[in-house]
Enzyme design. Sequence first.
Site, PDB file in Angstrom:
ATOM      1  CB  SER A 142      -0.856  -0.013   1.276  1.00 38.55           C
ATOM      2  OG  SER A 142      -1.481   1.247   1.475  1.00 38.55           O
ATOM      3  CE1 TYR A 155      -4.507  -1.920   5.020  1.00 44.66           C
ATOM      4  CE2 TYR A 155      -3.165   0.019   4.594  1.00 44.66           C
ATOM      5  CZ  TYR A 155      -3.936  -1.016   4.130  1.00 44.66           C
ATOM      6  OH  TYR A 155      -4.146  -1.186   2.779  1.00 44.66           O
TER       7      TYR A 155
HETATM    8  P1  NAD Z   1     -11.479  -6.181  -0.102  1.00 40.07           P
HETATM    9  O1  NAD Z   1     -12.060  -6.088   1.257  1.00 40.07           O
HETATM   10  O2  NAD Z   1     -12.362  -6.008  -1.292  1.00 40.07           O
HETATM   11  O3  NAD Z   1     -10.670  -7.533  -0.262  1.00 40.07           O
HETATM   12  C1  NAD Z   1     -10.006  -8.144   0.793  1.00 40.07           C
HETATM   13  C2  NAD Z   1      -9.895  -9.605   0.473  1.00 40.07           C
HETATM   14  O4  NAD Z   1      -9.220 -10.245   1.560  1.00 40.07           O
HETATM   15  C3  NAD Z   1     -11.252 -10.276   0.336  1.00 40.07           C
HETATM   16  O5  NAD Z   1     -11.211 -11.190  -0.723  1.00 40.07           O
HETATM   17  C4  NAD Z   1     -11.409 -11.009   1.663  1.00 40.07           C
HETATM   18  O6  NAD Z   1     -12.187 -12.183   1.529  1.00 40.07           O
HETATM   19  C5  NAD Z   1      -9.970 -11.349   1.961  1.00 40.07           C
HETATM   20  N1  NAD Z   1      -9.723 -11.630   3.369  1.00 40.07           N
HETATM   21  C6  NAD Z   1      -9.919 -10.831   4.439  1.00 40.07           C
HETATM   22  N2  NAD Z   1      -9.592 -11.485   5.573  1.00 40.07           N
HETATM   23  C7  NAD Z   1      -9.167 -12.723   5.204  1.00 40.07           C
HETATM   24  C8  NAD Z   1      -8.714 -13.871   5.909  1.00 40.07           C
HETATM   25  N3  NAD Z   1      -8.623 -13.883   7.246  1.00 40.07           N
HETATM   26  N4  NAD Z   1      -8.384 -14.973   5.198  1.00 40.07           N
HETATM   27  C9  NAD Z   1      -8.488 -14.988   3.855  1.00 40.07           C
HETATM   28  N5  NAD Z   1      -8.912 -13.934   3.135  1.00 40.07           N
HETATM   29  C10 NAD Z   1      -9.254 -12.820   3.805  1.00 40.07           C
HETATM   30  O7  NAD Z   1     -10.302  -5.087  -0.131  1.00 40.07           O
HETATM   31  P2  NAD Z   1      -9.310  -4.609  -1.291  1.00 40.07           P
HETATM   32  O8  NAD Z   1      -9.418  -3.136  -1.320  1.00 40.07           O
HETATM   33  O9  NAD Z   1      -9.476  -5.365  -2.537  1.00 40.07           O
HETATM   34  O10 NAD Z   1      -7.896  -4.958  -0.616  1.00 40.07           O
HETATM   35  C11 NAD Z   1      -7.027  -5.960  -1.081  1.00 40.07           C
HETATM   36  C12 NAD Z   1      -5.607  -5.632  -0.630  1.00 40.07           C
HETATM   37  O11 NAD Z   1      -5.194  -4.402  -1.217  1.00 40.07           O
HETATM   38  C13 NAD Z   1      -5.433  -5.463   0.870  1.00 40.07           C
HETATM   39  O12 NAD Z   1      -4.212  -6.019   1.297  1.00 40.07           O
HETATM   40  C14 NAD Z   1      -5.415  -3.958   1.042  1.00 40.07           C
HETATM   41  O13 NAD Z   1      -4.717  -3.567   2.194  1.00 40.07           O
HETATM   42  C15 NAD Z   1      -4.710  -3.548  -0.224  1.00 40.07           C
HETATM   43  N6  NAD Z   1      -4.933  -2.162  -0.618  1.00 40.07           N
HETATM   44  C16 NAD Z   1      -6.174  -1.703  -0.965  1.00 40.07           C
HETATM   45  C17 NAD Z   1      -6.354  -0.375  -1.341  1.00 40.07           C
HETATM   46  C18 NAD Z   1      -7.696   0.198  -1.768  1.00 40.07           C
HETATM   47  O14 NAD Z   1      -7.814   1.397  -1.932  1.00 40.07           O
HETATM   48  N7  NAD Z   1      -8.722  -0.601  -1.975  1.00 40.07           N
HETATM   49  C19 NAD Z   1      -5.240   0.477  -1.335  1.00 40.07           C
HETATM   50  C20 NAD Z   1      -3.992  -0.018  -0.980  1.00 40.07           C
HETATM   51  C21 NAD Z   1      -3.851  -1.340  -0.626  1.00 40.07           C
END
Ligand code: NAD
Length: 260
Positions: A142, A155
């Site tokens: 991130s 985080y």
């Molecule tokens: P999201 O909530 O849509 O996806 C998260 C995923 O992780 C889901 O598929 C969920 O089922 C899975 N998950 C959560 N807990 C879990 C567990 N205990 N075991 C197995 N799977 C689990 O969120 P996203 O925005 O797609 O985030 C995905 C990644 O990208 C994360 O690591 C997040 O920190 C990172 N990220 C997201 C953003 C953003 O703006 N959306 C920005 C930077 C980084």
Amino acid sequence: SVKDKVAIITGSNSGIGLGVAEELARLGARVVLNSFSDSEEDHALAERIAAEHGTDVIYISADMSDAEACRSLVTKAAEHFGTVDILINNAGIQHVAAIEEFPIGKWDAIIAINMSSAFHTTAAALPLMRKSGWGRVVNIASAHGLTASPYKSAYVAAKHGVVGLTKVTALETAQEPITANAICPGYVMTPLVEKQIPETMEKYGMDRDTAVKEVLLARQPSKEFATVEQIGGTVAYLCSDAAEQVTGTTISIDGGWTAL
Ligand code: NAD
């Protein structure tokens, strides 16, 4: 090329993980979807992606907060497909609170899911990559792996940790045909973020455009969200021959956030 390569994407039943899974499937990879819910929808999603792209896609349930479950996700994928070539550590959760009020359980869960899971899956996957003679580890970190915001202690700590783990993985595989890199997105348009738009509009009495640009994207100079397709495209690049010497680094997809 990623054609016929076996790719595990942790946390891939929604958002960025799903976008990356779809892109790798589109390019002909054999894909392992993962989450911890093990629902009918999860298995149906795997079938839908497989049918759409004419490739093999399976869903394996595993809770990324559990060290053994992380390792056995990799083992089960290899049992099914014969090996693991591409490992995308994407599962992640968030909690926002001041340090002195941060619930201990939330701290532990975020460190486990967002950081330690990548250590466990990498430990299980590297021997398979070594054996087959090719491997790609891509950790979805991130902008918060490179810079901080208040109230996101767990985080920010976990994402900085993931960036550090990525560098060590790269050094330990430097003389092998394996690379390890981290992608550092700013705000990406996912269902989770989409849901925050009406809430923000209501809270501040703003129209959609103002709520997005002045609140959600306050720190993203481009004033645009990244898309899951763009994250998928970056993963595809890191898996390509052009990226053979790209290892141990971070790629920011943040509209200029970390340039500030
Ligand atoms: P999201 O909530 O849509 O996806 C998260 C995923 O992780 C889901 O598929 C969920 O089922 C899975 N998950 C959560 N807990 C879990 C567990 N205990 N075991 C197995 N799977 C689990 O969120 P996203 O925005 O797609 O985030 C995905 C990644 O990208 C994360 O690591 C997040 O920190 C990172 N990220 C997201 C953003 C953003 O703006 N959306 C920005 C930077 C980084």
